[in-house]
Design an enzyme around this catalytic site. Sequence first.
Site, PDB file in Angstrom:
ATOM      1  N   HIS A   1      22.980 -15.023 -52.690  1.00  0.00           N
ATOM      2  CA  HIS A   1      21.613 -14.628 -52.353  1.00  0.00           C
ATOM      3  C   HIS A   1      20.673 -14.882 -53.533  1.00  0.00           C
ATOM      4  O   HIS A   1      21.101 -14.931 -54.691  1.00  0.00           O
ATOM      5  CB  HIS A   1      21.560 -13.166 -51.956  1.00  0.00           C
TER       6      HIS A   1
ATOM      7  N   GLU B   1      18.460 -13.056 -55.067  1.00  0.00           N
ATOM      8  CA  GLU B   1      18.385 -12.019 -56.103  1.00  0.00           C
ATOM      9  C   GLU B   1      19.542 -12.146 -57.090  1.00  0.00           C
ATOM     10  O   GLU B   1      19.339 -12.118 -58.309  1.00  0.00           O
ATOM     11  CB  GLU B   1      18.406 -10.623 -55.465  1.00  0.00           C
TER      12      GLU B   1
ATOM     13  N   CYS C   1      19.415  -7.052 -49.698  1.00  0.00           N
ATOM     14  CA  CYS C   1      20.551  -6.453 -48.982  1.00  0.00           C
ATOM     15  C   CYS C   1      21.263  -5.459 -49.900  1.00  0.00           C
ATOM     16  O   CYS C   1      20.952  -5.346 -51.086  1.00  0.00           O
ATOM     17  CB  CYS C   1      21.523  -7.558 -48.527  1.00  0.00           C
TER      18      CYS C   1
ATOM     19  N   CYS D   1      22.945  -7.126 -53.018  1.00  0.00           N
ATOM     20  CA  CYS D   1      21.967  -7.485 -54.044  1.00  0.00           C
ATOM     21  C   CYS D   1      21.391  -6.233 -54.703  1.00  0.00           C
ATOM     22  O   CYS D   1      21.090  -6.239 -55.902  1.00  0.00           O
ATOM     23  CB  CYS D   1      20.870  -8.360 -53.460  1.00  0.00           C
TER      24      CYS D   1
END
Length: 161
Positions: free
Chosen positions: A75, A77, A101, A104
């Site tokens: 992801h 992040e 999420c 993250c």
Amino acid sequence: MKRKEYISWDEYFMGVSLLAAQRSKDPNTQVGACIVDSDNRILSIGYNGFPAGCSDDAFPWAREGEDTKYPYVVHAELNAILNTRGKTTAGARIYVGLFPCNECAKAIIQAGIREVVYLSDKYDGTPMNIASKRMLKAAGVTLTKLSATRSEIVLSFDVEK
């Protein structure tokens, strides 16, 4: 007299994260992240995609079925946190187009990031989103939905304009 239509710091950094998202090869979701220190200096940028060295052509982009992208994609992040390469993120802000999420959120907390600035919270109310918010709030991370003063920023490669 100075120009009055310049963008705010928040709009600038969110714009950087949205531009980074355009590097994602994911056919469904493009997310970017921009980590900034307290002096408004960019520490790192990331976007969602496969880990370095894993070919975009050799791994699946499917969302459903036996072999999906989910076990492989990093992801935005986490990518931005990993891309700091040793720079301290303690006390930093992270700008993301999509609310982080739960996985993250763990990385954001562990990295010492103190504020998440986001545009969309389209998964609000889902179990992972609830867990993410619960952890971020428990860790004292400020959650800020960006209220931009404009709906778009147009970039042009035509410098003669």
